[in-house]
Design an enzyme around this catalytic site. Structure first.
Site, PDB file in Angstrom:
ATOM      1  N   ARG A 100     -10.135 -14.581   4.556  1.00  0.00           N
ATOM      2  CA  ARG A 100      -9.916 -13.246   5.108  1.00  0.00           C
ATOM      3  C   ARG A 100     -11.245 -12.523   5.267  1.00  0.00           C
ATOM      4  NH1 ARG A 100      -6.196  -9.444   5.279  1.00  0.00           N
ATOM      5  NH2 ARG A 100      -6.751  -7.314   4.725  1.00  0.00           N
ATOM      6  N   ASP A 144      -5.982  -7.949  -9.326  1.00  0.00           N
ATOM      7  CA  ASP A 144      -6.403  -9.355  -9.392  1.00  0.00           C
ATOM      8  C   ASP A 144      -6.288  -9.936 -10.794  1.00  0.00           C
ATOM      9  OD1 ASP A 144      -9.089  -9.091  -6.932  1.00  0.00           O
ATOM     10  OD2 ASP A 144      -6.902  -9.168  -6.753  1.00  0.00           O
ATOM     11  N   LYS A 154     -17.345 -12.909  -6.685  1.00  0.00           N
ATOM     12  CA  LYS A 154     -16.937 -13.406  -5.356  1.00  0.00           C
ATOM     13  C   LYS A 154     -16.751 -12.250  -4.381  1.00  0.00           C
ATOM     14  CE  LYS A 154     -12.465 -14.268  -4.543  1.00  0.00           C
ATOM     15  NZ  LYS A 154     -11.826 -13.610  -3.385  1.00  0.00           N
ATOM     16  N   ASN A 155     -16.067 -11.177  -4.815  1.00  0.00           N
ATOM     17  CA  ASN A 155     -15.714 -10.117  -3.875  1.00  0.00           C
ATOM     18  C   ASN A 155     -16.870  -9.180  -3.560  1.00  0.00           C
ATOM     19  OD1 ASN A 155     -13.265 -11.308  -3.677  1.00  0.00           O
ATOM     20  ND2 ASN A 155     -12.211  -9.883  -5.040  1.00  0.00           N
ATOM     21  N   PRO A 199      -2.668  -5.505   6.184  1.00  0.00           N
ATOM     22  CA  PRO A 199      -3.036  -4.905   7.483  1.00  0.00           C
ATOM     23  C   PRO A 199      -4.530  -4.561   7.527  1.00  0.00           C
ATOM     24  CG  PRO A 199      -1.943  -3.303   6.097  1.00  0.00           C
ATOM     25  CD  PRO A 199      -1.840  -4.607   5.373  1.00  0.00           C
ATOM     26  N   ASP A 254      -5.491  -1.767   9.596  1.00  0.00           N
ATOM     27  CA  ASP A 254      -5.494  -0.507  10.348  1.00  0.00           C
ATOM     28  C   ASP A 254      -6.589   0.460   9.898  1.00  0.00           C
ATOM     29  OD1 ASP A 254      -3.709  -0.546   8.017  1.00  0.00           O
ATOM     30  OD2 ASP A 254      -3.439   1.587   8.449  1.00  0.00           O
TER      31      ASP A 254
HETATM   32  C1  EPZ Z   1      -9.804  -7.079  -1.697  1.00  0.00           C
HETATM   33  O1  EPZ Z   1      -8.831  -7.417  -0.740  1.00  0.00           O
HETATM   34  C2  EPZ Z   1     -10.013  -8.326  -2.528  1.00  0.00           C
HETATM   35  N1  EPZ Z   1     -10.488  -9.402  -1.666  1.00  0.00           N
HETATM   36  C3  EPZ Z   1      -8.696  -8.738  -3.199  1.00  0.00           C
HETATM   37  O2  EPZ Z   1      -8.987  -9.828  -4.063  1.00  0.00           O
HETATM   38  C4  EPZ Z   1      -8.192  -7.582  -4.055  1.00  0.00           C
HETATM   39  O3  EPZ Z   1      -6.928  -7.927  -4.569  1.00  0.00           O
HETATM   40  C5  EPZ Z   1      -8.083  -6.316  -3.214  1.00  0.00           C
HETATM   41  O4  EPZ Z   1      -9.345  -6.031  -2.569  1.00  0.00           O
HETATM   42  C6  EPZ Z   1      -7.712  -5.099  -4.053  1.00  0.00           C
HETATM   43  O5  EPZ Z   1      -8.666  -4.922  -5.060  1.00  0.00           O
HETATM   44  C7  EPZ Z   1     -11.807  -9.421  -1.345  1.00  0.00           C
HETATM   45  O6  EPZ Z   1     -12.560  -8.550  -1.743  1.00  0.00           O
HETATM   46  C8  EPZ Z   1     -12.257 -10.568  -0.486  1.00  0.00           C
HETATM   47  P1  EPZ Z   1      -7.481  -3.791   0.080  1.00  0.00           P
HETATM   48  P2  EPZ Z   1      -8.558  -6.391   0.491  1.00  0.00           P
HETATM   49  O7  EPZ Z   1      -7.896  -3.520   1.475  1.00  0.00           O
HETATM   50  O8  EPZ Z   1      -9.827  -5.719   0.855  1.00  0.00           O
HETATM   51  C9  EPZ Z   1      -3.686  -1.803   2.037  1.00  0.00           C
HETATM   52  C10 EPZ Z   1      -8.809 -11.936  -4.976  1.00  0.00           C
HETATM   53  O9  EPZ Z   1      -7.915 -12.366  -5.703  1.00  0.00           O
HETATM   54  N2  EPZ Z   1      -4.472  -1.766   3.283  1.00  0.00           N
HETATM   55  O10 EPZ Z   1      -8.160  -3.057  -1.019  1.00  0.00           O
HETATM   56  O11 EPZ Z   1      -7.798  -7.107   1.538  1.00  0.00           O
HETATM   57  C11 EPZ Z   1      -3.298  -3.225   1.667  1.00  0.00           C
HETATM   58  O12 EPZ Z   1      -2.101  -3.603   2.326  1.00  0.00           O
HETATM   59  C12 EPZ Z   1      -8.432 -11.109  -3.763  1.00  0.00           C
HETATM   60  O13 EPZ Z   1     -10.049 -12.075  -5.170  1.00  0.00           O
HETATM   61  C13 EPZ Z   1      -3.963  -1.066   4.365  1.00  0.00           C
HETATM   62  O14 EPZ Z   1      -2.872  -0.504   4.310  1.00  0.00           O
HETATM   63  O15 EPZ Z   1      -7.595  -5.346  -0.216  1.00  0.00           O
HETATM   64  C14 EPZ Z   1      -3.104  -3.119   0.177  1.00  0.00           C
HETATM   65  O16 EPZ Z   1      -1.803  -2.642  -0.085  1.00  0.00           O
HETATM   66  C15 EPZ Z   1      -6.932 -11.080  -3.542  1.00  0.00           C
HETATM   67  N3  EPZ Z   1      -4.704  -1.018   5.512  1.00  0.00           N
HETATM   68  C16 EPZ Z   1      -4.105  -2.050  -0.244  1.00  0.00           C
HETATM   69  O17 EPZ Z   1      -4.507  -1.385   0.950  1.00  0.00           O
HETATM   70  C17 EPZ Z   1      -5.936  -1.614   5.613  1.00  0.00           C
HETATM   71  O18 EPZ Z   1      -6.575  -1.511   6.683  1.00  0.00           O
HETATM   72  C18 EPZ Z   1      -5.367  -2.618  -0.904  1.00  0.00           C
HETATM   73  O19 EPZ Z   1      -5.903  -3.584  -0.032  1.00  0.00           O
HETATM   74  C19 EPZ Z   1      -6.427  -2.316   4.498  1.00  0.00           C
HETATM   75  C20 EPZ Z   1      -5.676  -2.377   3.340  1.00  0.00           C
END
Ligand code: EPZ
Length: 439
Positions: free
Chosen positions: A96, A314, A22-23, A126, A128
């Site tokens: 998202r 996950d 999916k991701n 976020p 950012d």
């Molecule tokens: C992706 O989410 C996945 N979703 C999530 O899977 C997965 O849990 C996550 O990556 C971590 O592996 C998809 O791919 C659609 P991140 P994403 O940006 O991209 C911080 C599932 O169950 N962050 O890697 O949103 C954030 O707060 C879903 O399939 C910032 O600070 O996750 C987090 O603490 C749930 N600033 C950390 O990074 C930003 O601009 C990781 O988030 C972006 C993220």
């Protein structure tokens, strides 16, 4: 309201085939619009998130042709770049990942506008770092009225350091950079298999991305991109879903079953295999499948979620269910998201002994669970509660399964194929009928 009704207490046995990731699919489907030629994508998981994203892609004018349940052809050549290229909030509120169209459309047309993202409530989420990457490439970013707008006269390659390892930001910035003028380096990039898959997909369209590793291995934390003038059509097959595979591995262990999980890349499952082996399950790896067996109570261990190749966040709820049954006390530390223990309250209603202190859960193992009527709080917590209900030698219901359907294709059907007594129902009458049928 659709819900699962389950009669647990039976080991899962048999074979299950894993769908596309999916991701990876969400990044690849968005990236497909970056060429005016037709792109054919195979092994697309038929889940709610991919269906919604394909609707959003049609919504901006791309042509989408469903060739079969798991194969789709997308042509971005029918998009009119003079419209506002706006992905409105109807889609983004649902998933998202619609924000991947920000990077894809910015990379192709130098502008786009997307409603601010929602997604599973597992933390602040976020964006950012996405904004930091787009601005580093020369884009102006504006957030107003719940929309994020990006535009650039010209995208110029840049050196971007990700303060936090972010899957979404890595994919979004990579897409924005593939046709920028000059070289882009993304440091502290995410290395998940789905990042590598999106990079390989873009390269199959003519992009020049290096350092994202090869699909059998992990990515690297430095991605180097040389901008190209344009991208062309391709046919590409998405990798198997690491998390769906891991979910069935853990379900096999928790129910003390014997399951062959087919269509996987074992390398992607190493962290899960290692932990299941540590606690006493047997995992046998083949070229494109793994067998998980367990016939005794598992041992306690400690888990800390980390970016790939660490233990995946996950998989944290699903593994916690298994540890809640283990002999001894386990500690689970969630280091990626700030609100990913919402399943604990529901699991406690099934007899689990868990207490949460900040980003740590302490699990005192119990022999088994009792049945209960529980609600899925988010995608992976919902899958974890289904595993718990499959363990309890009792009747349970799991409602709010729309969350589970976001990321698992035919979840109840695949579990029935492994001998589970589970059905998707809508009414109390159907629940009573199920109870009479299974006794
Ligand atoms: C992706 O989410 C996945 N979703 C999530 O899977 C997965 O849990 C996550 O990556 C971590 O592996 C998809 O791919 C659609 P991140 P994403 O940006 O991209 C911080 C599932 O169950 N962050 O890697 O949103 C954030 O707060 C879903 O399939 C910032 O600070 O996750 C987090 O603490 C749930 N600033 C950390 O990074 C930003 O601009 C990781 O988030 C972006 C993220």
């Amino acid at each position: 309201m659709e819900q699962y009704v389950i009669k647990g207490g039976r080991p899962l046995e048999g074979e299950v085939t894993i769908a596309g990731a999916k991701n990876a699919a969400l990044g690849i489907l968005a990236a497909a619009v970056m060429t005016d030629q037709e792109v054919t994508i195979e092994n697309v998981p038929n889940v709610r998130d991919t269906r919604v994203l394909l609707q959003a892609i049609q919504g901006i004018g791309a042509r989408v042709r469903y060739i079969d349940e798991h194969t789709v052809a997308i042509c971005g050549g029918t998009i009119n770049p003079n419209t506002d290229l706006c992905v409105d909030d109807e889609y983004i509120r649902k998933i998202r990942a619609s924000y991947y169209l920000l990077g894809a459309l910015l990379g192709k047309y130098n502008h786009s506008q997307v409603a601010l993202p929602g997604g599973c409530d597992i933390g602040a989420r976020p964006i950012d770092l996405h904004i930091k990457g787009f601005e580093a490439l020369g884009a102006h970013v504006d957030i107003a009225n719940g929309m994020i707008s990006v535009e650039a006269d010209e995208l110029i390659g840049s050196h971007i350091y990700m303060d936090v390892i972010s899957v979404g930001a890595t994919i979004n910035v990579m897409m924005a950079a593939v046709m920028a003028n000059g070289k882009t380096t993304i440091e502290n990039a995410a290395k998940e298999p789905h990042i590598v898959d999106v990079a390989n997909f873009l390269n199959s369209m003519g992009a020049n991305i290096r350092g994202a590793g090869n699909i059998k291995g992990a990515g690297t934390d430095v991605i180097r991109i040389r901008g190209v003038k344009s991208l062309h059509g391709t046919t590409y097959s998405i990798i198997p879903d690491q998390i769906e595979a891991g979910t069935f591995m853990v379900a096999a262990a928790a129910t003390r079953g014997n399951v062959l999980i087919k269509n996987v890349i074992p390398k992607h499952l190493e962290a899960i295999t290692s932990k299941l082996t540590d606690i006493g399950a047997t995992v046998i790896e083949y070229d494109d499948s793994v067998r998980v067996m367990c016939n005794k109570r598992l041992k306690a261990t400690n888990i800390k979620t980390l970016p790939y190749p660490g233990f995946p966040t996950d998989m944290q709820p699903q593994m916690a269910v298994t540890l809640a049954l283990s002999n001894g006390t386990s500690i689970v530390t969630e280091s990626i998201f700030e609100n990913r223990f919402k399943y604990v309250a529901e699991l406690s209603r099934m007899g689990a002994h868990i207490r949460v202190e900040g980003n740590t859960a302490i699990l005192d193992g119990v022999e088994t669970f009792t049945g209960a009527n529980v609600a899925a709080p988010d995608l992976r917590a919902g899958a974890a509660l289904v595993i718990a209900a499959l363990v309890a030698n009792d009747f349970s219901t799991v409602c709010d399964i729309k969350y589970i359907q976001r990321g698992y294709e035919k979840f109840d059907e695949k579990l029935r194929g492994l001998g589970a007594l589970i059905e998707k129902v809508e009414t109390d009458k159907e629940i009573q009928k199920f109870k009479l049928k299974v006794g």
